[in-house]
Motif scaffolding. Sequence first.
Motif, PDB file in Angstrom:
ATOM      1  N   LEU A 214       0.824  -1.208   0.000  1.00 32.23           N
ATOM      2  CA  LEU A 214       0.000   0.000   0.000  1.00 32.23           C
ATOM      3  C   LEU A 214       0.860   1.260   0.000  1.00 32.23           C
ATOM      4  N   SER A 215       2.059   1.189   0.565  1.00 31.44           N
ATOM      5  CA  SER A 215       2.986   2.319   0.439  1.00 31.44           C
ATOM      6  C   SER A 215       3.403   2.494  -1.010  1.00 31.44           C
ATOM      7  N   GLY A 216       3.608   1.361  -1.707  1.00 31.21           N
ATOM      8  CA  GLY A 216       3.887   1.432  -3.138  1.00 31.21           C
ATOM      9  C   GLY A 216       2.714   1.992  -3.913  1.00 31.21           C
ATOM     10  N   LEU A 217       1.514   1.618  -3.490  1.00 32.20           N
ATOM     11  CA  LEU A 217       0.314   2.163  -4.133  1.00 32.20           C
ATOM     12  C   LEU A 217       0.253   3.686  -3.981  1.00 32.20           C
ATOM     13  N   LEU A 218       0.547   4.172  -2.782  1.00 27.46           N
ATOM     14  CA  LEU A 218       0.578   5.622  -2.572  1.00 27.46           C
ATOM     15  C   LEU A 218       1.646   6.265  -3.442  1.00 27.46           C
ATOM     16  N   GLY A 219       2.763   5.568  -3.635  1.00 25.94           N
ATOM     17  CA  GLY A 219       3.792   6.074  -4.539  1.00 25.94           C
ATOM     18  C   GLY A 219       3.298   6.148  -5.973  1.00 25.94           C
ATOM     19  N   ALA A 220       2.509   5.153  -6.386  1.00 24.82           N
ATOM     20  CA  ALA A 220       1.959   5.149  -7.747  1.00 24.82           C
ATOM     21  C   ALA A 220       0.986   6.298  -7.945  1.00 24.82           C
ATOM     22  N   VAL A 221       0.239   6.635  -6.903  1.00 23.96           N
ATOM     23  CA  VAL A 221      -0.660   7.795  -6.982  1.00 23.96           C
ATOM     24  C   VAL A 221       0.153   9.071  -7.160  1.00 23.96           C
TER      25      VAL A 221
END
Length: 365
Positions: A199-206
């Motif tokens: 989910l930290s990676g997901l926030l990075g993708a955002v």
Amino acid sequence: MKTIAAVAFNKEVPLTITEVDLDEPRAGEVRVRMVASGVCHTDAIVRDQWYPTPLPAVLGHEGAGVVDAVGPGVTKVSVGDHVLLSFDHCGECANCASGLPSYCSNFFAANFGGRRADGSSGFSLDGTEISSHFFGQSSFANYANVPVNSIVQVPKSAPLEILAPLGCGIQTGAGAVLNSLAPAAGSSIVIFGAGAVGLSGLLGAVIANCTTIIAVDVHDSRLDFAKELGATHVINGAKEDVIARVQEITGGGANYALETTGVPAVFSTMTKSLAVRGHAAVVGAAALGTNANFDIGSLLPMGITVTMVVEGDSVPSSFIPQLVDLYEKGLFPFDKLIKQYPFAEINTAFDDSAAGTTLKPVVVF
């Protein structure tokens, strides 16, 4: 001096909170009074001896606290400074000098060896040394001696109880996307594992302005949360054909992928979910000797790239302040992943993390 620590005495056994002795900080070390420490999957797998850090050991490697004393030659910080703690590195080898400290030539010994370079330990119990300096920290203690290269200074106004997990898990996920993959705006990415790192990676993708962000997990509650954080699509891997769904959503495969689980079958699925010339980053830890089924025959014509990533390819002294700045601007709300526990309940934090009921435990001293 005496301090309280959570000690891993034996393989696969809960930590024991007990009083231990801490020696004085040596040259290049800083004594830190811990305010908080994240609980990471790596702490659990070292407790369970997937990696051979000698036990007994004081683990913990997402510490945040206040400088209590400095050893000889330390000028980077002063007593009273607020600091976050990250991985140790020598700062002198070719990789460190090239801005790649997570690939330090001495990384494994410095972070998993449980001793200083001279073989000594900062902690002892009843006159017998026990492993310390885990990831340059051993932050599951009220006080610890920390190599100065593990120190990242933050403003005294910074909320240490929230920022603590930036030192490893959060920077690993976000860094794997922002530093390692560096996805182009408008691109697609599939993230395998909707835990704290994923989910930290997901926030990075955002932040990177990916326009198709797919989260894959086997827990619907985590997938629902992923949608709240910015996932445009979710796939339950226990109920759906992941490869077919990714191909359908992206029209031929994802431009990028992040694998956070360390599960061989998921790794194989990830490689087959990429588009031609797609790029994947792998951060999921697995036991030494774990092998994945890599179908060279069918993957070779795809021209994909699979990169093994340590600590998000981060230079903590610069990347962590960037994440703090993004958090303060409301662009990186990783605090939504955190649940705090009193230090006395550290084993409950481990259990809740293993059960998946807490994404990112943080123990507060």
